[in-house]
Structures are given as structure tokens and as C-alpha cells.
Design a protein around this motif. Sequence first.
Motif, PDB file in Angstrom:
ATOM      1  N   PHE A 179       0.826  -1.205   0.000  1.00 21.12           N
ATOM      2  CA  PHE A 179       0.000   0.000   0.000  1.00 21.12           C
ATOM      3  C   PHE A 179       0.863   1.259   0.000  1.00 21.12           C
ATOM      4  O   PHE A 179       0.528   2.251  -0.667  1.00 21.12           O
ATOM      5  N   TRP A 180       1.977   1.250   0.727  1.00 20.39           N
ATOM      6  CA  TRP A 180       2.755   2.463   0.910  1.00 20.39           C
ATOM      7  C   TRP A 180       3.405   2.936  -0.383  1.00 20.39           C
ATOM      8  O   TRP A 180       3.577   4.141  -0.595  1.00 20.39           O
ATOM      9  N   GLU A 181       3.791   2.021  -1.260  1.00 24.79           N
ATOM     10  CA  GLU A 181       4.363   2.430  -2.540  1.00 24.79           C
ATOM     11  C   GLU A 181       3.324   2.411  -3.662  1.00 24.79           C
ATOM     12  O   GLU A 181       3.665   2.605  -4.824  1.00 24.79           O
ATOM     13  N   GLY A 182       2.069   2.150  -3.291  1.00 26.12           N
ATOM     14  CA  GLY A 182       0.992   2.122  -4.273  1.00 26.12           C
ATOM     15  C   GLY A 182       0.048   3.279  -4.086  1.00 26.12           C
ATOM     16  O   GLY A 182       0.335   4.421  -4.446  1.00 26.12           O
ATOM     17  N   TYR A 183      -1.111   2.986  -3.481  1.00 26.59           N
ATOM     18  CA  TYR A 183      -2.138   4.017  -3.351  1.00 26.59           C
ATOM     19  C   TYR A 183      -1.719   5.161  -2.442  1.00 26.59           C
ATOM     20  O   TYR A 183      -2.189   6.293  -2.605  1.00 26.59           O
ATOM     21  N   HIS A 184      -0.843   4.892  -1.474  1.00 28.71           N
ATOM     22  CA  HIS A 184      -0.431   5.964  -0.579  1.00 28.71           C
ATOM     23  C   HIS A 184       0.273   7.079  -1.340  1.00 28.71           C
ATOM     24  O   HIS A 184       0.149   8.256  -0.977  1.00 28.71           O
ATOM     25  N   CYS A 185       1.017   6.723  -2.387  1.00 22.96           N
ATOM     26  CA  CYS A 185       1.704   7.738  -3.188  1.00 22.96           C
ATOM     27  C   CYS A 185       0.771   8.415  -4.185  1.00 22.96           C
ATOM     28  O   CYS A 185       1.086   9.503  -4.682  1.00 22.96           O
ATOM     29  N   PRO A 187      13.322   4.752  -6.957  1.00 26.53           N
ATOM     30  CA  PRO A 187      12.441   3.869  -6.175  1.00 26.53           C
ATOM     31  C   PRO A 187      11.172   3.532  -6.944  1.00 26.53           C
ATOM     32  O   PRO A 187      10.758   4.271  -7.846  1.00 26.53           O
ATOM     33  N   ILE A 188      10.552   2.422  -6.587  1.00 29.55           N
ATOM     34  CA  ILE A 188       9.367   1.950  -7.310  1.00 29.55           C
ATOM     35  C   ILE A 188       8.261   2.996  -7.300  1.00 29.55           C
ATOM     36  O   ILE A 188       7.579   3.217  -8.311  1.00 29.55           O
ATOM     37  N   TRP A 189       8.067   3.655  -6.144  1.00 35.11           N
ATOM     38  CA  TRP A 189       6.976   4.622  -6.071  1.00 35.11           C
ATOM     39  C   TRP A 189       7.180   5.767  -7.053  1.00 35.11           C
ATOM     40  O   TRP A 189       6.229   6.255  -7.652  1.00 35.11           O
ATOM     41  N   LEU A 190       8.436   6.170  -7.276  1.00 29.79           N
ATOM     42  CA  LEU A 190       8.700   7.258  -8.204  1.00 29.79           C
ATOM     43  C   LEU A 190       8.574   6.788  -9.653  1.00 29.79           C
ATOM     44  O   LEU A 190       8.062   7.528 -10.511  1.00 29.79           O
ATOM     45  N   GLN A 191       9.016   5.570  -9.946  1.00 31.52           N
ATOM     46  CA  GLN A 191       8.842   5.034 -11.298  1.00 31.52           C
ATOM     47  C   GLN A 191       7.358   5.010 -11.677  1.00 31.52           C
ATOM     48  O   GLN A 191       6.977   5.412 -12.785  1.00 31.52           O
ATOM     49  N   ARG A 192       6.528   4.527 -10.742  1.00 22.47           N
ATOM     50  CA  ARG A 192       5.098   4.440 -11.027  1.00 22.47           C
ATOM     51  C   ARG A 192       4.481   5.836 -11.155  1.00 22.47           C
ATOM     52  O   ARG A 192       3.608   6.071 -11.998  1.00 22.47           O
ATOM     53  N   TYR A 240      13.714  11.791  -3.969  1.00 20.25           N
ATOM     54  CA  TYR A 240      14.700  11.238  -4.894  1.00 20.25           C
ATOM     55  C   TYR A 240      14.726  12.120  -6.131  1.00 20.25           C
ATOM     56  O   TYR A 240      13.680  12.485  -6.670  1.00 20.25           O
ATOM     57  N   GLY A 241      15.908  12.470  -6.559  1.00 19.08           N
ATOM     58  CA  GLY A 241      16.053  13.232  -7.798  1.00 19.08           C
ATOM     59  C   GLY A 241      15.416  14.595  -7.773  1.00 19.08           C
ATOM     60  O   GLY A 241      14.952  15.078  -8.815  1.00 19.08           O
ATOM     61  N   GLY A 242      15.366  15.225  -6.615  1.00 16.77           N
ATOM     62  CA  GLY A 242      14.812  16.566  -6.526  1.00 16.77           C
ATOM     63  C   GLY A 242      13.312  16.628  -6.339  1.00 16.77           C
ATOM     64  O   GLY A 242      12.749  17.721  -6.311  1.00 16.77           O
ATOM     65  N   VAL A 243      12.649  15.476  -6.214  1.00 15.96           N
ATOM     66  CA  VAL A 243      11.214  15.454  -5.959  1.00 15.96           C
ATOM     67  C   VAL A 243      10.937  14.587  -4.745  1.00 15.96           C
ATOM     68  O   VAL A 243      11.709  13.686  -4.421  1.00 15.96           O
ATOM     69  N   THR A 244       9.822  14.852  -4.083  1.00 15.62           N
ATOM     70  CA  THR A 244       9.414  14.056  -2.942  1.00 15.62           C
ATOM     71  C   THR A 244       8.238  13.178  -3.343  1.00 15.62           C
ATOM     72  O   THR A 244       7.680  13.311  -4.432  1.00 15.62           O
ATOM     73  N   TRP A 245       7.833  12.305  -2.429  1.00 15.37           N
ATOM     74  CA  TRP A 245       6.722  11.415  -2.728  1.00 15.37           C
ATOM     75  C   TRP A 245       5.395  12.167  -2.815  1.00 15.37           C
ATOM     76  O   TRP A 245       4.405  11.641  -3.334  1.00 15.37           O
TER      77      TRP A 245
END
Length: 770
Positions: free
Chosen positions: A240-246, A539-544, A440-445
Motif C-alpha cells: 500500500f505504501w508504494e501504491g495508493y499511498h503515493c 524507487p518503485i513509487w517514483l517510477q510508477r 529522490y532526484g529533486g522530488v518528494t513522494w
Amino acid sequence: MTTPASPQYSPPARPDNEHPPTKRPRKQVSRACDWCRARKIRCDNAQPCKACRQRDAQCTHKGIDDEPRTLPMALRENEKLKQRVRELEAMLASSSSQAMTPSSDNTSPPSNLTTTGHQLEHSSSTSTRLAVLSLPTFSSVSKPQWRGIYVDTAHSGRASYYGASSFFYFVSRIGSYLGNVLQQPLADRSMQLRGPSKRVHRDAEAEAADNLDTVNPVPSANDRCRFLSRSQEEALLRIFWEGYHCQLPVIDEVEFRRHYASLWEPARTTRKSSPLVDIVLALCLQYGYAYIPPAVTSSTESGPGAPTKDGTSAGRGYYRRSQSLLLADLESPSLATVQSYIFATAYLCCASFQNMSHILVAQAIRTAQVIGLHTEPAADMPYGEKELRRRIWWVLWMMDTKISSKLGRPFLIDCSQVTVNMFSDDEEAASYNGAALSSYGGVTWLSYARHANQLYRVYMCIFGTLWDNFGVIIHRKALSCVYNDAAAVEECAKVLCPKLHLMKAWVNTVPSGLKMRRRGGGDPYCTNCAAVEIDSMAPIWLQRQCVCLELTYHNAMVDLTRPFITFYSHPGTYTQAAEHHATTCVDHAVSFTLIMHHVVTETDLMNNWSEYFCMQWNTAITIVGFILAYPIHQSTLKARRALDKAIAVFDNFVTSFPVSADAAAITRDLAAKADMLAGRASSSTVAGVGGSSTTTSTSASTDTPTVLPNNAATPVLPIWGTTANPGSDDLTWLDPSQQDGFGQFMDWGLSNDASSSFERFFNPGNLTAW
């Protein structure tokens, strides 16, 4: 005896060259200062005046700047006011006469208003007239609308309204076109149910068998098998944390973990019920269906009416329990209540319950207003809590914009009543309270949610302007839809032209960390069909998030420009701006499909992400519509190739969504029909019709297309600029709202995007029934 007359006085004679003394004119003061006016003393109008200099005080003039200062000014102002009164009286008399006149749009006024108008006309009582005129008046043409369609999406016999901007209206236009050009009615058995209806809310008997206490639910031994153990739930929450939470950052990660742990204390074998935790787990089951072993899904989804191998309805037991628990909080809602409604709306939307999700987001908005989320948080509130409240509200606003525009219905939030500021995505907000996700890379989640919100702000601005203009033109020209009038289509297209640069401007605000690179150095968010490159080190959350943000942008562009895909053009006219928008539409639909195909076939970022499966269905049907409308066009070939990619995407989703197999079968069938009709168009273009060797050009550089002759012996495909049935002047098929019988045809459109029953209507074995 007479009295001698007294001598009369006569002024002394003046010399001829002597004039009478002139009287010195009185000095006029245009406006006294505040001090002198208050005490009614003479003011010499100096700056400062004599009186103020003597009292050693400031000389001020705080009167109204435009008030009359002299007698002539006062007279002129008085005349202006009298003229304004006469104008207002005339307007009032005119509105009263219109209120008593029957409407020209065949809308009868209520009987009580008719009686009031009759009394007003014949009553000589001044008090009666004033009482009637004081009533508020409502004009049915104050904001004219383009009429949509009514479709029974749940096969209940109760139709739902979908506006002209919706996907469903476009589907009905395709149906009208195919029915007209093929000259074949829909076969009765071309669409049929493949299985029983599967409802997210089971009937009363099944609910009674569940034996769930809505106040303090204690699951029985029979119910425990339907819910997960603590280890299984915690495994689901990790995705959930790297999916809908983002995507929907409306909860505090640390606070949620603390709350979840408290539900298992002290040493409980079953978790205490929580509506927020239940709906989060329902989303995790729905989204993570592709990653969950079959043994787990079968144990959690057993029972009456349980689906088999269908991720869209996974977790419905948790969803139902969450909704039951929320009923107890209606009178005293909390922040968790709104959070639960948001996740429940996402669950229903991804499960294709469009009407239910639209109703629930309205309930979430009203609940948020009850607890004051639409207002700016108090200054003494902790920083993290203020940012959380802001995020919740603006995520709600974005959901309202997405769902309402998708369904073609009015927006639910009046932004003029909103005072809360936009949430922040800086490091402090992203790492508040020790959140695990950072930057990551100058952006946040949080950057994705902020930029997606800004995208929908721009989208809503353009969308509102465009559809308001559609309504005005339709009302002015007394049309039921714009497609009957080529000039109306072109006029609306020209309104959109200067607005689309706002979308390009938004692209320039997206940070590089949220943009996918293109192979060969192409520009991100472009439509040049260059392959994308995903940063595997991110990170996966940023790729998605990078994938989802660009897909959302392309889908928004498709929705804005799709109304200009026209299936008919009036002879002798060329709507250049409209065709330009149609080309833009298909370019973005193709870009969406190519990105989706790359991500689905080469990564697992979008596995079981049903929201973007629905977007893919939306863009695939848009591509089909463009190929049918423009069989000979410079963009048709790449659109046809992209359609094969869309079919491959649907085939990939089959393991998670059984209905995806139907989507693939339907798309294949429509592509075959488009190829067949395009073949007719090509042969007609080359050989001519009825002995004429005419051609049609639809490139953007053409001023006036050559039109096929109307003396064709047999009906042919309407190449751009001709009617679907040459020799016939009946154009009623252009307006789906004027026709009936679309319910069965709409099944194939609604079963994949808006079926409220998870029903599968299409029978691939009978594709040639038309």
C-alpha cells in the motif's frame, strides 16, 4: 386745503463715462475638509485649510471621491440616477412579462407559478404586485447545456444520465455511425450475459448470514475464514505504501501504523474493526490481486456470490464491513471518516461502479465540509496536521473533477467557497513525523499529487470554457448537438485553440524528476511515438508516479479534444480547426497506448492497476472512433498500429480482469469493421463512385475537400465530407440523444468502464452478428 407734494428723490446724474461698481463674486468651495464640514464652518479649501492650520491638525478629505462637489455636478448626478431608475424599471417589467410567457423550449412552468403570473396580470393591487415580484426568478437558459444521453448501466430499468463530454456519449456516436453506414440494426443476441450478476452489496439473506455487528463486529468462526490473519494483512499493507499511498496521500503513515497496531492489542486473535483499516485492506486486495497467491485469494473471497479470478471485486468483504462501520459516524464524522470515503470512492471507481463512486465522493465532500476541511486550518495547529488536512481536501477536489468530467455531470465543489491553501510537497512536509518515504532526484513522494492536482486545475479551466461555449452555441443556433452544423463545430474548435497552450505550460512546470526520458533524446510528454525510458535506479513509487502522471496528461488531452472527432462533414465545408483537434486527440491516444504497452510488457509497474486499464479502454475506443471517422488520413496508419498494441495490453490484463478478454475481443471486432470500411473507402477513392474519379483529402493543409458525388448507386463508406447514406438528408443519427435503443449496444462500452454489476455482456463467439 391741499398738502403740497413732497419732492421725489432722484439719484445724482453720473457722467456718461462712469460705470456702476461691480459686485465681487462670492468664492465657491467645491468641498470642505472633514473638520469644517462636521462643524459647518467656512473652509477656504486650501491644503491644509486655515482652520486646520490654526488648530495644528491634519486636514483630511475622506468623503466619497466621486460625490458631487458643485451644483452642476449634483444636477448631472441626479439626472443620471433618474435615468438608471427608469432602466431598472424597464428591466423589471420585461422580466415580469417573460415570467408570464410560456417558455420556448417546451418546458412547462409549474402550475403554482402559472397561477401567480395570471394573478399578476389581472390584479390591480400594488401590494400583490410587489409580493409577486419579490419572488426569486430562475431562468432555464441562463447556462445552456449540450444534452447528454440516458443509459441503463445496471440493467435495472432505471436510466442514468451521462453528459455529452462523457465516454459513453462517444460510444453512442460510434453506434449511430455504424448502424447508419452498415445499414444494419443491432442483432438481438449480439450482446448477451456470460455469467450471473455479481454485486458488491449482496442481498439481505446473504448479509444476514454474515452476522456482522455494525457497532462492535465480532466475526464468528464462519466469518474468520473470510478475513486475513495479522501477518497476511501486514504483507498487504506493505504494498500500500508504494501504491495508493503515493497516489492518494491522505493519511499519516506513522499515525496509521500506530492505529493499526493498537487494534491487535492486547494479544488479540482477531483485529478490532476499523473502517479506515478495512477499506485500505480492500484496496490492497484489489490492487495487489496479481501478486497474491491463489490460495490466499480463495480463502478471503469465499462465500455466496464470490467472484473467481476477478481482481476488480477482490476485497469486497472488507469494503462492506467498512461501509457498515461508517454508518455509526454520520452524526459525528472525523478525519478518518473522510479518509475512508476517499479510499472507498477509489475502490468503487476501479471496480467500475461509476454511479456509486460519484455518489460516494459527494458524501465525502459534504463530510469534509462538516469538519471544515474546505477552510484554511487554524494557525496554532501543528504543521503536519495542517498539511494533512490540505491534502485531504485537494485530493477530494481532484477526485470530483476526474469523476464528474468523465461522466459529463456538474462539478460538486464550488471553488468560490473554498479558502484552504494548496498543500506543500517540500522535504519538511514529506518527512514529517518520520515518514518512511522521502525524496529522490529533486522530488518528494508528495510531488506527484501536487502536480497532478495542478494538471486538473488547468484541465478544469479549459473544460469549463469549452463546454460553456458548446452550450451557448447550441442554444443560439437552436441545435440539439453541434454536429448538425459544421460552422458550430468550427466555432467551438477555435475557442479551444488558444486554450491548449495552458496544458503545454503545465508540462513545463513538471520537474525533471517526474518526467520519463525518451529513447533518442525526444522531449517528455510529446506525441512523437518515441519509446520511453524508465529510470531503473529510482524507487518503485517514483517510477510508477512518472508513468501515471504522463498517462493522466495524455488521457486528459484525449478527453478535451475528442468532441471534434466528427463522423460527418457537410458538403463544401472544411472544418480545419476541428480536424486539427481530432488529430491531436488521436496523437495523445496513440502516445498513451504506446507507453502503456511498454510498461505492461516490460515492467510490472502497472500490474492490476485498474484505473489505468479503464483509461486504456477509453483511449482504445477513441482510436477506433478516429479510424472510423477518418479512414483516409495521415494519422490513420499509426492509429491502426496502436490499436494492435491496445489489444496486446488487454490480453496482458486478462489474468487479473476477466473482462479484459472481452475488451480485446470487442476491439478486434471493431478494428476488423474499420478495416473493411476503409477498404471500401480506398476503392471508392481510387475508382470513383458512379464513374467519377474523385478523391478526398483530409490533410491539415487542404482548404476544401473534394466531395464524393451523391449519385452513388449503393451506400458506401462516407469518406470525410460525405453522408453515410448518400441521397438521404436524414441526419438524426448524428445526435444520439434523439434516438432510443442504445441500451443493448452500450453494453460493450459500459461493461468495461462503467458496469455497475461486473457483468460481462459481450459474446465473442457472435462477433459477426451485425
